[in-house]
Design a protein around this motif. Sequence first.
Motif, PDB file in Angstrom:
ATOM      1  N   LEU A 168       0.802  -1.387  -0.224  1.00  0.00           N
ATOM      2  CA  LEU A 168      -0.122   0.174  -0.015  1.00  0.00           C
ATOM      3  C   LEU A 168       0.690   1.529   0.338  1.00  0.00           C
ATOM      4  O   LEU A 168       0.505   2.535  -0.876  1.00  0.00           O
ATOM      5  N   THR A 191       0.055   4.882   5.887  1.00  0.00           N
ATOM      6  CA  THR A 191      -0.993   4.356   5.276  1.00  0.00           C
ATOM      7  C   THR A 191      -0.142   2.730   6.755  1.00  0.00           C
ATOM      8  O   THR A 191       0.377   3.895   7.462  1.00  0.00           O
ATOM      9  N   GLU A 195      -4.896  -1.328   8.363  1.00  0.00           N
ATOM     10  CA  GLU A 195      -5.583  -0.674   7.419  1.00  0.00           C
ATOM     11  C   GLU A 195      -5.587  -1.763   6.633  1.00  0.00           C
ATOM     12  O   GLU A 195      -6.366  -2.541   6.016  1.00  0.00           O
ATOM     13  N   LEU A 766      -7.695   2.833   1.748  1.00  0.00           N
ATOM     14  CA  LEU A 766      -6.660   2.400   2.975  1.00  0.00           C
ATOM     15  C   LEU A 766      -5.331   2.950   2.754  1.00  0.00           C
ATOM     16  O   LEU A 766      -4.276   3.447   3.660  1.00  0.00           O
ATOM     17  N   ILE A 767      -5.583   4.313   1.202  1.00  0.00           N
ATOM     18  CA  ILE A 767      -4.371   5.189   1.461  1.00  0.00           C
ATOM     19  C   ILE A 767      -4.564   6.359   1.532  1.00  0.00           C
ATOM     20  O   ILE A 767      -4.704   6.475   0.858  1.00  0.00           O
TER      21      ILE A 767
END
Length: 812
Positions: A168, A191, A195, A766-767
């Motif tokens: 990520l 991140t 997550e 998620l980022i």
Amino acid sequence: MTKQALAGLRVLDFSDARTGAQVGQTLADFGAEVILIEKPGGAALRGQAAWPFWARGKKSATLDLKDPADLAVALDLVRTADVVIESFEPGTADRLGIGYAALSALNPRLVYGSITGFGRDTGFSDLPGFEGLVSAKFGINWTMEGMADRSGPVYCSVAYPSYAASQLLLQGILVALYEREESGAGQWVETSLAEAMTIYDPYGWAMRTAAIKFGGGEMKQLPRVLDGVPTGGLSFRLLIALTKDGHWLQFSQTPDRLFRAMMRLFGLEWMFDDPEWSEIPNFESAAKRLEFWEILLNIVRSKTAAEWAAGFDEEPDVWGEQFRKGSELLHHPQMEWNKMVVAPDHAGFGTVRQPGPIAHLSATPADVLSPPPALGQHDAEVRATAGAASSATAPAAPSAALPLAGVTIVELATFYAAPYGATLLGELGARVIKLEELNGEPQRNMLPFPEVAGLKALLGKESVGVDLATAEGREIAYRVIAKADIVLQSFRGGAAKRLGLDAESLRAVNPDLIYHNAPGYGVDGPYARRPAFAPTIGAAAGIAWRNAGPVIPSGADLDLAAIEPASNQLGSAVMTGGNADGMSAITVASAMMLGLLARRRGHGAQDLFTSMLSSVAHGLSEVMLEYDGQPATPEADSGLYGLHALYRLYETPSEWVFLAAPRDRDWDRLVTAFPAAASLANDPRFATAADRRANDAALAEAISALLQARPAAEWETLLRAHGVGCVVAARGPIEANYMGDAGAAMNLLTEGDHPILGEMSRLKPLIRFSRSATTTKDAPLVGQDTEVVLREFGYSDDELAALVAKGVIVMG
């Protein structure tokens, strides 16, 4: 000289954790100058077996950031850097003088990447960022109950959060660099392990939503195994069984046609016409499930592995992959065929067999043969360049738009292992047009409740229902792909070419196309045509043995009484907590971003290749090396409590806790925090780290006895107040914790909508970027966007009507 995608970029890697190390390793593989900033004495990672892999191609400079002179050198290096990587606990980088605010002021073009355990400014930010704490807080350990030969939660050995978080952050950095090519400005990318863990849930969240909204007290989430017997037909489609000569096999028969093929090979096709077996394979009765299961297990153990291999050759829609251990994946015939294994000679290590790059890029290949650096090897060189000043400045008002706006991905992939990679880029602004079969992509209806199984991998996409086996369907694909940036496909070997959807055919209509092959095994080679699903690849790669190896019996003499529980244990070990699907999907997203950035930097169109198999090799990199004298990789104890006394699960009078205190400073805090601290602090068996290692069993027994004084929740409160990593091991299912208080404390949740499920809670992207936007969009039903998309590409009312009449398209 071979072109490299990231040549000319300078990266400063301040991380001393696996997460940051794997980000830097991939950037170095593809041509960036990665300078590892090590503390005096060297990075802790140097003592781990995977060091030659994680550090390959990097430079080493030793700097004491607490020394003003060395800090000044680091800040001078920042002025000419493109990327910084850090994995400190929240606030540490600021205290050291290398936080984002300080560094971006020196270099406004800087892309600054951070990985934490639980994010900044969340309800769990005070916790150390250990994987074990993330697993415990979100219910992974309890979900794996039954994998050990005891009751209670189980330690998860595979580094699911770390690998996902590394990918990520890698994607976020590549996206920020891609956006910087246009805006000229850098930004902060973040991140967390917590997550990242969510990428491994293909459908649990949606299924739980359906159970809550429509269960009416009747629909419930059943465990995979109840009273020792599998509860659902999926366990029989993905059968785990032992051969006559003692080899464990993982079958891959998820779709109906593949399950029927297995039943045909087993001589059981008659069951489909027998009223007694009318429910096959989804039996309501536990007795019927047990009877059917034992029939299957007995058939498999009637033949040797070699005999079954011959049967698979005769019936190519049936496949049973062998469970591998440790680094055996590095000798898998398909890995070698794909050239995803390398064995360079490195000074001080000898020949090091290890995974190749995360992806093959045809025009800008990786260089994975460079050695890891000796400590401080590049001190003089790096310090000599530290005085240079950057003349670049960022624009006064850089864009806050979606960073991948204008990028179009056409998805020809199915299930989760490739499609979810496109979902992730869709959340960053890419348009994803999914060309799927008329009845919908197979994952949509893999579970009894319609649509929910495929929901997560469909988020944000436009669905065009089209029969690509027809000439008219291919013409639709060609029109859409002519204006696309990326095609993502995951067919079994040979299928894309048969359909006229291979890279050569599609470049004839779009010369600038990035074409990404993302199969389970390969596009050609010995296993390319084999069915590949998450447990198949997990078995082949060693996921199951990494998690449960200490408790799995082997041998040709096992009877059903031993085979049945071991089959269940392997089923938990290969799929629970994480899976090969998630590792593959997250790698797919990284590879697509490498291709996009390379093209924006002037390298043009090219072919990309990732496989589920090679992705898991990177996910298991802590064990995926072979060289003389390599250190042992820590493994779970025989009870699967954890790695050692200071990193494991403990039972208290009420619930369990996970204790993470592996460092010397953690030990000092722990003995201070315990009310009966003297019993540990003054015990000569535990005086030093070496003493504690030598007397690990006694230390575990002593801590276990101390923990009997209070319930789990009180221990979490007390030890956290002293800075010790300790959390209650939350009960599963995992998605319930993310949907509940833990997810809310992390600020992970937003709201979405679905044509069948209606309003529903879902995860945010998620980022996180300090400047660029992200987006969340809903999932379509099959063909929901056919009409709108085809009109955009020039189809008239009459043409659409004719295509519907001929069964070429479906419109929602």
